[in-house]
Design a protein around this motif. Structure first.
Motif, PDB file in Angstrom:
ATOM      1  N   ILE A 103       0.826  -1.209   0.000  1.00 45.85           N
ATOM      2  CA  ILE A 103       0.000   0.000   0.000  1.00 45.85           C
ATOM      3  C   ILE A 103       0.864   1.263   0.000  1.00 45.85           C
ATOM      4  O   ILE A 103       0.612   2.187  -0.768  1.00 45.85           O
ATOM      5  N   PHE A 104       1.875   1.292   0.859  1.00 46.10           N
ATOM      6  CA  PHE A 104       2.645   2.529   1.013  1.00 46.10           C
ATOM      7  C   PHE A 104       3.871   2.640   0.108  1.00 46.10           C
ATOM      8  O   PHE A 104       4.257   3.754  -0.262  1.00 46.10           O
ATOM      9  N   LEU A 105       4.480   1.525  -0.259  1.00 47.89           N
ATOM     10  CA  LEU A 105       5.688   1.563  -1.100  1.00 47.89           C
ATOM     11  C   LEU A 105       5.552   0.674  -2.336  1.00 47.89           C
ATOM     12  O   LEU A 105       6.544   0.256  -2.921  1.00 47.89           O
ATOM     13  N   GLY A 106       4.316   0.393  -2.707  1.00 50.40           N
ATOM     14  CA  GLY A 106       4.053  -0.523  -3.817  1.00 50.40           C
ATOM     15  C   GLY A 106       4.621  -0.083  -5.146  1.00 50.40           C
ATOM     16  O   GLY A 106       4.997  -0.906  -5.968  1.00 50.40           O
ATOM     17  N   GLY A 107       4.688   1.219  -5.373  1.00 49.18           N
ATOM     18  CA  GLY A 107       5.242   1.711  -6.635  1.00 49.18           C
ATOM     19  C   GLY A 107       6.702   1.347  -6.808  1.00 49.18           C
ATOM     20  O   GLY A 107       7.197   1.251  -7.928  1.00 49.18           O
ATOM     21  N   LEU A 108       7.384   1.121  -5.709  1.00 51.83           N
ATOM     22  CA  LEU A 108       8.785   0.706  -5.767  1.00 51.83           C
ATOM     23  C   LEU A 108       8.933  -0.813  -5.713  1.00 51.83           C
ATOM     24  O   LEU A 108      10.045  -1.326  -5.732  1.00 51.83           O
ATOM     25  N   GLY A 109       7.830  -1.520  -5.618  1.00 49.60           N
ATOM     26  CA  GLY A 109       7.859  -2.982  -5.618  1.00 49.60           C
ATOM     27  C   GLY A 109       8.437  -3.586  -4.349  1.00 49.60           C
ATOM     28  O   GLY A 109       8.810  -4.758  -4.332  1.00 49.60           O
ATOM     29  N   ILE A 110       8.497  -2.801  -3.275  1.00 48.78           N
ATOM     30  CA  ILE A 110       9.133  -3.260  -2.042  1.00 48.78           C
ATOM     31  C   ILE A 110       8.445  -4.515  -1.495  1.00 48.78           C
ATOM     32  O   ILE A 110       9.107  -5.443  -1.037  1.00 48.78           O
ATOM     33  N   HIS A 111       7.129  -4.579  -1.578  1.00 47.59           N
ATOM     34  CA  HIS A 111       6.410  -5.754  -1.086  1.00 47.59           C
ATOM     35  C   HIS A 111       6.769  -7.002  -1.878  1.00 47.59           C
ATOM     36  O   HIS A 111       6.850  -8.093  -1.330  1.00 47.59           O
ATOM     37  N   ASN A 112       7.010  -6.840  -3.172  1.00 49.52           N
ATOM     38  CA  ASN A 112       7.394  -7.994  -3.978  1.00 49.52           C
ATOM     39  C   ASN A 112       8.839  -8.423  -3.712  1.00 49.52           C
ATOM     40  O   ASN A 112       9.143  -9.612  -3.748  1.00 49.52           O
ATOM     41  N   PHE A 113       9.719  -7.478  -3.437  1.00 55.20           N
ATOM     42  CA  PHE A 113      11.066  -7.852  -2.994  1.00 55.20           C
ATOM     43  C   PHE A 113      10.962  -8.643  -1.692  1.00 55.20           C
ATOM     44  O   PHE A 113      11.599  -9.673  -1.518  1.00 55.20           O
ATOM     45  N   TYR A 114      10.140  -8.165  -0.765  1.00 54.12           N
ATOM     46  CA  TYR A 114       9.945  -8.819   0.534  1.00 54.12           C
ATOM     47  C   TYR A 114       9.436 -10.248   0.355  1.00 54.12           C
ATOM     48  O   TYR A 114       9.868 -11.161   1.047  1.00 54.12           O
ATOM     49  N   LEU A 115       8.519 -10.455  -0.591  1.00 56.08           N
ATOM     50  CA  LEU A 115       7.938 -11.774  -0.815  1.00 56.08           C
ATOM     51  C   LEU A 115       8.779 -12.655  -1.734  1.00 56.08           C
ATOM     52  O   LEU A 115       8.439 -13.819  -1.942  1.00 56.08           O
ATOM     53  N   GLY A 116       9.848 -12.112  -2.293  1.00 55.67           N
ATOM     54  CA  GLY A 116      10.733 -12.908  -3.143  1.00 55.67           C
ATOM     55  C   GLY A 116      10.432 -12.842  -4.628  1.00 55.67           C
ATOM     56  O   GLY A 116      11.050 -13.545  -5.416  1.00 55.67           O
ATOM     57  N   TYR A 117       9.498 -12.005  -5.042  1.00 56.21           N
ATOM     58  CA  TYR A 117       9.156 -11.841  -6.454  1.00 56.21           C
ATOM     59  C   TYR A 117      10.024 -10.733  -7.055  1.00 56.21           C
ATOM     60  O   TYR A 117       9.531  -9.655  -7.395  1.00 56.21           O
ATOM     61  N   THR A 118      11.308 -10.997  -7.202  1.00 55.79           N
ATOM     62  CA  THR A 118      12.260  -9.970  -7.623  1.00 55.79           C
ATOM     63  C   THR A 118      11.959  -9.435  -9.021  1.00 55.79           C
ATOM     64  O   THR A 118      12.000  -8.218  -9.241  1.00 55.79           O
ATOM     65  N   GLY A 119      11.650 -10.295  -9.957  1.00 54.73           N
ATOM     66  CA  GLY A 119      11.360  -9.860 -11.319  1.00 54.73           C
ATOM     67  C   GLY A 119      10.158  -8.937 -11.383  1.00 54.73           C
ATOM     68  O   GLY A 119      10.174  -7.903 -12.063  1.00 54.73           O
ATOM     69  N   LYS A 120       9.114  -9.296 -10.668  1.00 56.66           N
ATOM     70  CA  LYS A 120       7.912  -8.471 -10.633  1.00 56.66           C
ATOM     71  C   LYS A 120       8.213  -7.123  -9.970  1.00 56.66           C
ATOM     72  O   LYS A 120       7.715  -6.081 -10.398  1.00 56.66           O
ATOM     73  N   ALA A 121       9.034  -7.139  -8.924  1.00 55.50           N
ATOM     74  CA  ALA A 121       9.392  -5.905  -8.216  1.00 55.50           C
ATOM     75  C   ALA A 121      10.155  -4.953  -9.136  1.00 55.50           C
ATOM     76  O   ALA A 121       9.885  -3.753  -9.159  1.00 55.50           O
ATOM     77  N   ILE A 122      11.072  -5.491  -9.905  1.00 51.42           N
ATOM     78  CA  ILE A 122      11.832  -4.653 -10.844  1.00 51.42           C
ATOM     79  C   ILE A 122      10.906  -4.079 -11.911  1.00 51.42           C
ATOM     80  O   ILE A 122      11.021  -2.910 -12.282  1.00 51.42           O
ATOM     81  N   ALA A 123       9.956  -4.880 -12.377  1.00 47.27           N
ATOM     82  CA  ALA A 123       8.980  -4.393 -13.357  1.00 47.27           C
ATOM     83  C   ALA A 123       8.156  -3.240 -12.771  1.00 47.27           C
ATOM     84  O   ALA A 123       7.874  -2.261 -13.468  1.00 47.27           O
TER      85      ALA A 123
END
Length: 134
Positions: free
Chosen positions: A76-96
């Motif tokens: 919710i708060f840092l989603g534009g930077l993909g931080i939640h996906n880095f946290y969950l291990g979805y690195t490719g999605k986070a970079i996208a």
């Protein structure tokens, strides 16, 4: 407990197998529950029914679980930077998401939606298939 690489019996507190040197839980040739050889790519041991490679079935260490609340709030708060996906291990999605935010400014909406989906349970596993803890 048995080594998943060589099938030797292991002490439950051991970090590595003393016979082959593999880390606890590493390997996919033998069942960690009964020590019998398993079929390549099998999700369940045909000898004892123990989940082999499918961590969502329950074959995971609870200390590896990520927090649903943390992931949702990061989305919710840092989603534009993909931080939640880095946290969950979805690195490719986070970079996208980072690239989408930088190029078009639309990553924040994507992150907000995923954050809400995490908190409501629509997204309930990390990249390894381990369920998120409440």
């Amino acid at each position: 407990m048995y080594c998943k690489n060589c099938g030797s019996e292991m002490d439950a507190n051991a970090a590595i197998c003393v016979k082959c040197g593999f880390a606890k839980g590493a390997g996919d040739k033998f069942c960690a529950n009964c020590g019998k050889e398993t079929a390549p790519g099998a999700n369940v041991c045909v000898n004892c029914g123990f989940a082999i490679n499918n961590s969502s079935v329950g074959n995971y260490d609870p200390s590896q679980q990520k927090s649903k609340l943390t992931a949702g709030l990061l989305g919710i708060f840092l989603g534009g930077l993909g931080i939640h996906n880095f946290y969950l291990g979805y690195t490719g999605k986070a970079i996208a998401q980072i690239l989408l935010s930088l190029c078009f400014g639309a990553g924040a909406i994507w992150g907000l939606i995923e954050g809400i989906m995490i908190l409501t349970g629509s997204i309930n596993k990390d990249a390894k298939g381990i369920p998120l803890k409440d």
